[in-house]
Design a protein around this motif. Structure first.
Motif, PDB file in Angstrom:
ATOM      1  N   SER A  63       0.794  -1.183  -0.169  1.00 16.26           N
ATOM      2  CA  SER A  63       0.200   0.017  -0.087  1.00 16.26           C
ATOM      3  C   SER A  63       0.648   1.294  -0.028  1.00 16.26           C
ATOM      4  N   PRO A  64       1.336   1.564  -1.145  1.00 18.40           N
ATOM      5  CA  PRO A  64       2.356   2.904  -1.168  1.00 18.40           C
ATOM      6  C   PRO A  64       1.404   4.130  -1.039  1.00 18.40           C
ATOM      7  N   HIS A  65       2.254   5.168  -0.424  1.00 13.03           N
ATOM      8  CA  HIS A  65       1.720   6.358  -0.228  1.00 13.03           C
ATOM      9  C   HIS A  65       1.503   7.240  -1.467  1.00 13.03           C
ATOM     10  N   HIS A  66       0.152   8.089  -1.887  1.00 15.58           N
ATOM     11  CA  HIS A  66       0.321   8.803  -3.054  1.00 15.58           C
ATOM     12  C   HIS A  66       1.491   9.639  -3.447  1.00 15.58           C
ATOM     13  N   THR A  67       2.480   9.780  -2.547  1.00 10.81           N
ATOM     14  CA  THR A  67       3.454  10.766  -2.983  1.00 10.81           C
ATOM     15  C   THR A  67       4.687   9.836  -3.668  1.00 10.81           C
ATOM     16  N   ILE A  68       4.488   8.616  -3.990  1.00 10.59           N
ATOM     17  CA  ILE A  68       5.627   7.722  -4.574  1.00 10.59           C
ATOM     18  C   ILE A  68       5.711   8.215  -6.018  1.00 10.59           C
ATOM     19  N   VAL A  78      -1.420  -8.254  -3.678  1.00  8.18           N
ATOM     20  CA  VAL A  78      -2.300  -7.222  -3.837  1.00  8.18           C
ATOM     21  C   VAL A  78      -1.565  -5.896  -3.853  1.00  8.18           C
ATOM     22  N   LEU A  79      -1.814  -5.028  -4.790  1.00 10.52           N
ATOM     23  CA  LEU A  79      -1.371  -3.723  -4.708  1.00 10.52           C
ATOM     24  C   LEU A  79      -2.612  -2.673  -4.377  1.00 10.52           C
ATOM     25  N   PHE A  80      -2.496  -2.115  -3.316  1.00 14.54           N
ATOM     26  CA  PHE A  80      -3.431  -1.137  -3.090  1.00 14.54           C
ATOM     27  C   PHE A  80      -3.318   0.271  -3.307  1.00 14.54           C
ATOM     28  N   LEU A  81      -3.764   0.974  -3.963  1.00 11.56           N
ATOM     29  CA  LEU A  81      -3.711   2.514  -4.080  1.00 11.56           C
ATOM     30  C   LEU A  81      -4.814   3.160  -3.525  1.00 11.56           C
ATOM     31  N   ASP A  82      -4.649   3.637  -2.391  1.00 15.53           N
ATOM     32  CA  ASP A  82      -5.508   4.589  -1.673  1.00 15.53           C
ATOM     33  C   ASP A  82      -5.719   5.880  -2.263  1.00 15.53           C
ATOM     34  N   GLU A  83      -6.847   6.390  -2.572  1.00 15.11           N
ATOM     35  CA  GLU A  83      -7.026   7.816  -2.991  1.00 15.11           C
ATOM     36  C   GLU A  83      -6.428   8.061  -4.182  1.00 15.11           C
ATOM     37  N   MET A  84      -6.763   7.148  -5.266  1.00 16.46           N
ATOM     38  CA  MET A  84      -6.105   6.802  -6.576  1.00 16.46           C
ATOM     39  C   MET A  84      -5.916   8.267  -7.271  1.00 16.46           C
ATOM     40  N   PRO A  85      -6.813   8.985  -7.404  1.00  7.88           N
ATOM     41  CA  PRO A  85      -6.534  10.314  -8.103  1.00  7.88           C
ATOM     42  C   PRO A  85      -5.540  11.224  -7.572  1.00  7.88           C
ATOM     43  N   GLU A  86      -5.050  10.905  -6.246  1.00 11.31           N
ATOM     44  CA  GLU A  86      -4.276  12.049  -5.730  1.00 11.31           C
ATOM     45  C   GLU A  86      -2.757  11.526  -5.954  1.00 11.31           C
ATOM     46  N   PHE A  87      -2.694  10.164  -6.768  1.00 14.16           N
ATOM     47  CA  PHE A  87      -1.309   9.838  -7.234  1.00 14.16           C
ATOM     48  C   PHE A  87      -1.051  10.928  -8.487  1.00 14.16           C
ATOM     49  N   LYS A  88       0.355  11.015  -8.768  1.00 21.14           N
ATOM     50  CA  LYS A  88       0.705  11.723  -9.944  1.00 21.14           C
ATOM     51  C   LYS A  88      -0.065  11.097 -11.181  1.00 21.14           C
ATOM     52  N   ARG A  89      -0.202  11.584 -12.134  1.00 24.71           N
ATOM     53  CA  ARG A  89      -0.625  11.052 -13.281  1.00 24.71           C
ATOM     54  C   ARG A  89       0.538  10.321 -14.068  1.00 24.71           C
ATOM     55  N   THR A  90       1.590  10.690 -13.941  1.00 23.01           N
ATOM     56  CA  THR A  90       2.859   9.958 -14.493  1.00 23.01           C
ATOM     57  C   THR A  90       2.988   8.732 -13.876  1.00 23.01           C
ATOM     58  N   VAL A  91       2.767   8.755 -12.548  1.00 22.24           N
ATOM     59  CA  VAL A  91       2.915   7.512 -11.730  1.00 22.24           C
ATOM     60  C   VAL A  91       1.924   6.282 -12.242  1.00 22.24           C
ATOM     61  N   LYS A 116      -8.629  12.823 -13.694  1.00 22.41           N
ATOM     62  CA  LYS A 116      -6.829  12.681 -13.166  1.00 22.41           C
ATOM     63  C   LYS A 116      -6.753  11.064 -13.449  1.00 22.41           C
ATOM     64  N   LEU A 117      -7.810  10.292 -13.814  1.00 24.54           N
ATOM     65  CA  LEU A 117      -7.607   8.918 -14.233  1.00 24.54           C
ATOM     66  C   LEU A 117      -7.998   8.748 -15.651  1.00 24.54           C
ATOM     67  N   SER A 118      -6.847   8.294 -16.509  1.00 26.64           N
ATOM     68  CA  SER A 118      -7.190   7.898 -17.923  1.00 26.64           C
ATOM     69  C   SER A 118      -7.912   6.823 -18.482  1.00 26.64           C
ATOM     70  N   GLY A 119      -8.578   7.171 -19.314  1.00 24.99           N
ATOM     71  CA  GLY A 119      -9.462   6.154 -20.080  1.00 24.99           C
ATOM     72  C   GLY A 119      -8.697   4.718 -20.166  1.00 24.99           C
ATOM     73  N   PRO A 120      -7.412   4.812 -20.582  1.00 22.38           N
ATOM     74  CA  PRO A 120      -6.658   3.439 -20.845  1.00 22.38           C
ATOM     75  C   PRO A 120      -6.451   2.907 -19.588  1.00 22.38           C
ATOM     76  N   LEU A 121      -6.096   3.636 -18.529  1.00 24.11           N
ATOM     77  CA  LEU A 121      -5.854   3.006 -17.212  1.00 24.11           C
ATOM     78  C   LEU A 121      -7.045   2.351 -16.508  1.00 24.11           C
TER      79      LEU A 121
END
Length: 511
Positions: free
Chosen positions: A274-279, A303-316, A377-382
């Motif tokens: 569960s990485p932090h969104h600043t990763i 399992v990879l858990f992304l909490d508050e997914m839109p807060e992650f940088k788009r490039t990440v 912030k969440l792209s269609g392909p993702l």
């Protein structure tokens, strides 16, 4: 005098044996270390000198040449201290060296001669066995991890003096032996969380069960405090148990990254990362100057858990697209290429809007523009790679205060395992392990619809404004729902339930 001693280098998640050649020449004075060592290895002479002095030995005042072969492969880290020190002692006739070539010897030295733990022990031990070495000598903290490998003598030592006495005087070292099967079976059901602790959210639990049964990626949308993280943390407890092969694969990756505890050996439960969104993107997928596995590889078979997914940088987020499809990460450098496995189940969560609430909630203060910007912030392909989208609401007080326990993870897991067994049998000749991995050809072969199901999915596509990319996802998820019921064919109510899990398709979400 020339002596050869053997260590090991990590390349990706595999090991390569390194020959450390030590030559001590009476014709001069000096210390020369060659073979592409990094700074940690170059500094080893200071640690070795102090450590030998503190156990009653010394580096001789002669010309010492040390070559680490193959010389064109870069060597990293401080794990070669012990092997270099023993090579110097053997080449200068301070210890006997008849048996030294039969062992892989690794360890970082402290100034008092004690040994510090190293990384990558499991792949090193596996390679040592494959190449026919008698045993491996390494720090005692790493001994349990190496002892997973059968048919290899594993000696954990606390101080270089023990190793010197072993070769010089024949003093026995304590050999560690583990029953790998017993170790694996004893801890295979050790989970800190259980679904019975979750109050309410029956629809979300059902979605989680479907996701686990088919290996589908899932995103949970709901306001703060609705239990998104609580649900996500319990997913490993309903996934099928690791096989011994998967456990070894997973342990190797964590060993290379230095994530195995000193008291641990084999990983027996699926990882939950569960990485932090600043990763950063490198920390997520792996890489760096000296490549290391990233979070998606540490989540391999788990399992990879992304909490508050839109807060992650788009490039990440975007760098995950290829690993989600290929289930491995390839890191390329000018001189080499490294592959890390990355077959994981993605579980993500997000708020429905920047304010945290659904559009029809009186507490929602976000404008339509703000909500649209947030969703973009969440792209269609993702999103295309996430099969299940489930909305959760706040849990009512009556449900929170209810004393009755919910269904246990073990009961859900039993149904998931049955469904996975059906899939394993279906795809046994296709190198596919679950429904989430099937492509267009397999969908056509195994997701045939009757007339009622076809009419329903056609109606859904037209009336609910579902996007074209939702079509394959609905069929995959419907196949999993049918498998949970042990049904051979996909029926209309399987399609109906699968359609409910596409709430984030753009047209539907904004319609």
């Amino acid at each position: 005098m020339l002596i050869k001693i053997y260590g090991s280098a990590i390349h990706g998640v595999a090991a390569q044996t390194i020959t450390i050649e030590v030559n001590v020449d009476t014709g001069g004075v000096g210390y020369h270390l060659v073979g592409l060592p990094d700074n940690a290895i170059k500094e080893s002479s200071y640690r070795i000198s102090a450590a030998l002095k503190n156990v009653g030995y010394k580096i001789p005042g002669k010309k010492i040449t040390i070559n680490m072969a193959p010389a064109d492969l870069r060597k990293e880290g401080s794990a070669y201290d012990l092997s270099i020190a023993l090579g110097i002692l053997a080449a200068s006739d301070q210890i006997l060296a008849e048996e030294i070539q039969h062992y892989i010897i690794m360890g970082e030295l402290s100034l008092d001669g004690s040994l510090q733990p190293i990384k990558g022990v499991l792949p090193i031990a596996i390679q040592a066995r494959e190449e026919g070495f008698k045993g491996i000598i390494l720090p005692v903290q790493n001994a349990r991890e190496a002892a997973i490998v059968n048919d290899l003598e594993v000696y954990g030592v606390e101080n270089i003096k023990e190793v010197i006495d072993f070769f010089n005087e024949g003093k026995a070292l304590k050999k560690l032996t583990l029953d790998t099967q017993k170790e694996f079976q004893d801890k295979i059901n050790d989970f800190p969380f259980d679904f019975s602790e979750v109050k309410g959210q029956e629809a979300a639990k059902r979605a989680m069960e479907v996701a686990a049964a088919g290996g589908h990626n899932i995103i949970i949308i709901g306001p703060p405090g609705s239990g998104k993280t609580m649900l996500a943390k319990r997913v490993p407890s309903i996934l099928p148990p690791l096989t011994l092969k998967e456990a070894l694969e997973t342990t190797k990756i964590h060993s290379v990254a230095g994530k195995i505890g000193t008291e641990a050996s084999l990983m027996t439960v699926r990882p939950f990362r569960s990485p932090h969104h600043t990763i950063s993107d490198v920390a997520l997928v792996g890489g760096g100057s000296y490549p290391q596995p990233g979070e998606i590889s540490l989540a391999h078979n788990g399992v990879l858990f992304l909490d508050e997914m839109p807060e992650f940088k788009r490039t990440v987020l975007e760098v995950m697209r290829q690993p989600l499809e290929d289930r491995e990460v390839t890191i390329s450098r000018a001189r080499f290429t490294v592959n890390y496995p990355a077959s994981f189940m993605l579980v993500a969560s997000m708020n429905p809007s920047p304010s945290g609430f659904f559009p029809d909630d009186p507490s929602n203060t976000s404008s339509v523009y703000e909500m649209q910007r947030y969703m973009n912030k969440l792209s269609g392909p993702l999103l295309d790679r996430i099969d299940i989208h489930i909305e959760v609401q706040k849990v009512e007080f009556e449900q929170l205060s209810e004393k009755r326990k919910g269904e246990k993870s073990k009961e859900i897991r039993d149904r998931v395992v049955k469904a996975r067994n059906i899939q394993n049998k279906r795809y046994e000749n296709l190198n596919i392990s679950c429904n989430a991995q099937i492509g267009p050809k397999e969908i056509e072969a195994f997701c045939e619809l009757d007339e009622a199901s076809f009419s329903l999915i056609k109606l859904a596509m037209e009336k609910l404004n579902l996007s074209a990319r939702a079509y394959d996802r609905i069929l995959k998820v419907a196949r999993t729902i049918a498998d949970l019921e042990e049904a051979e064919k996909i029926l209309s109510y399987h399609i109906s339930e699968a359609i409910q899990y596409r709430s984030l398709d753009r047209e539907f979400w904004n319609g």
